[in-house]
Design an enzyme around this catalytic site. Structure first.
Site, short mmCIF file in Angstrom:
data_model
loop_
_atom_site.label_atom_id
_atom_site.label_comp_id
_atom_site.label_asym_id
_atom_site.label_seq_id
_atom_site.Cartn_x
_atom_site.Cartn_y
_atom_site.Cartn_z
N SER A 48 -3.10 -7.72 2.86
CA SER A 48 -3.44 -7.54 4.28
C SER A 48 -3.92 -8.85 4.88
O SER A 48 -3.57 -9.18 6.02
CB SER A 48 -4.55 -6.49 4.43
OG SER A 48 -4.10 -5.24 3.99
N ARG A 55 -1.55 -6.09 -8.28
CA ARG A 55 -0.46 -7.01 -7.99
C ARG A 55 -0.38 -8.01 -9.15
O ARG A 55 0.14 -7.70 -10.19
CB ARG A 55 -0.70 -7.71 -6.65
CG ARG A 55 -0.47 -6.79 -5.47
CD ARG A 55 -1.02 -7.36 -4.20
NE ARG A 55 -2.44 -7.63 -4.35
CZ ARG A 55 -3.24 -8.04 -3.39
NH1 ARG A 55 -2.76 -8.26 -2.20
NH2 ARG A 55 -4.52 -8.24 -3.61
N LYS A 80 -18.19 -5.74 7.94
CA LYS A 80 -16.93 -6.48 8.09
C LYS A 80 -16.21 -6.04 9.36
O LYS A 80 -15.92 -4.85 9.52
CB LYS A 80 -16.04 -6.18 6.88
CG LYS A 80 -15.50 -7.42 6.20
CD LYS A 80 -14.93 -7.04 4.87
CE LYS A 80 -13.54 -7.56 4.62
NZ LYS A 80 -13.01 -7.11 3.33
N HIS A 139 0.84 -1.21 0.00
CA HIS A 139 0.00 0.00 0.00
C HIS A 139 0.87 1.25 0.00
O HIS A 139 0.63 2.20 -0.74
CB HIS A 139 -0.88 0.07 1.26
CG HIS A 139 -1.97 -0.95 1.34
ND1 HIS A 139 -2.20 -1.72 2.46
CD2 HIS A 139 -2.92 -1.32 0.44
CE1 HIS A 139 -3.24 -2.51 2.25
NE2 HIS A 139 -3.69 -2.29 1.03
O1 PNS Z 1 -8.77 -2.81 0.07
P1 PNS Z 1 -10.01 -3.35 -0.58
O2 PNS Z 1 -10.86 -4.05 0.44
O3 PNS Z 1 -9.71 -4.18 -1.79
O4 PNS Z 1 -10.85 -2.05 -1.10
C1 PNS Z 1 -12.12 -2.21 -1.67
C2 PNS Z 1 -12.85 -0.85 -1.78
C3 PNS Z 1 -12.93 -0.15 -0.44
C4 PNS Z 1 -12.11 0.03 -2.76
C5 PNS Z 1 -14.28 -1.14 -2.36
O5 PNS Z 1 -14.87 -2.16 -1.62
C6 PNS Z 1 -15.19 0.07 -2.34
O6 PNS Z 1 -14.97 1.04 -3.05
N1 PNS Z 1 -16.26 0.03 -1.53
C7 PNS Z 1 -17.20 1.10 -1.37
C8 PNS Z 1 -18.58 0.70 -1.91
C9 PNS Z 1 -18.69 0.93 -3.40
O7 PNS Z 1 -18.47 2.01 -3.91
N2 PNS Z 1 -19.04 -0.15 -4.16
C10 PNS Z 1 -19.19 -0.06 -5.62
C11 PNS Z 1 -17.89 -0.30 -6.35
S1 PNS Z 1 -17.33 -1.96 -6.17
#
Ligand code: PNS
Length: 160
Positions: free
Chosen positions: A128, A90, A41, A17
């Site tokens: 993570s 990645r 979560k 990150h």
């Molecule tokens: O680190 P992560 O868990 O891969 O991040 C995922 C994240 C936070 C970027 C994604 O879950 C997110 O944007 N969630 C907010 C809800 C949303 O906008 N959902 C629609 C797009 S998938």
């Protein structure tokens, strides 16, 4: 001014990150790291702990700001006047999920672009969830996470 959002769960922040944050901060005027508040979560670290961790780790980067957000990412991006979403890539395995997310976000807000930054080779396998799993068995995750994060994780697992 080019403002970008780098969203994620950051539970915890890894060196992968940080690599993406440092590189993104060089190409945009302002980078907002957005920590998702996800009531569905339960993480290892609270949102406040994750924000504090990121603030400490990015204090040397003057154009980086850390915030938490809830709800849709595109709404958060719009609320901070950003037009760019940064995501790290990645391996190929990330691609399908990332592509799906980018297309969903684009269909919700077509003025917002997703930019992918390929992770540096030595962080390709760092995630993570892997880091938490290894640390939960008392093994060192040196090199995968910053030292402070390693200490904080050790404390969490000692007390659980
Ligand atoms: O680190 P992560 O868990 O891969 O991040 C995922 C994240 C936070 C970027 C994604 O879950 C997110 O944007 N969630 C907010 C809800 C949303 O906008 N959902 C629609 C797009 S998938």
């Amino acid at each position: 001014m080019n403002i970008a959002v780098y969203p994620g769960s950051f539970d915890p922040t890894t060196n992968g990150h940080l690599d993406v944050i440092e590189r993104a901060a060089k190409i945009v005027d302002k980078l907002i790291v957005g920590v998702l508040i996800n009531p569905k979560k339960n993480g290892l670290f609270t949102i406040e702990e994750r924000v504090a961790q990121l603030e400490e780790l990015t204090q040397n980067l003057p154009n980086v700001e850390v915030r938490s957000f809830s709800g849709l990412l595109v709404d958060f991006v719009r609320s901070v006047d950003a037009r760019i979403v940064i995501r790290g890539l990645r391996a190929v395995t990330d691609f399908e999920y990332e592509f799906q997310m980018a297309l969903t976000n684009r269909s919700l807000a077509e003025e917002i672009e997703t930019l992918f930054i390929p992770t540096s080779a030595h962080y390709m396998y760092v995630s993570s969830s892997m880091v938490k799993e290894v640390a939960s068995f008392g093994k060192s995750v040196e090199g995968m996470v910053p030292e402070t994060v390693q200490k904080q994780m050790n404390d969490k697992f000692k007390n659980s």
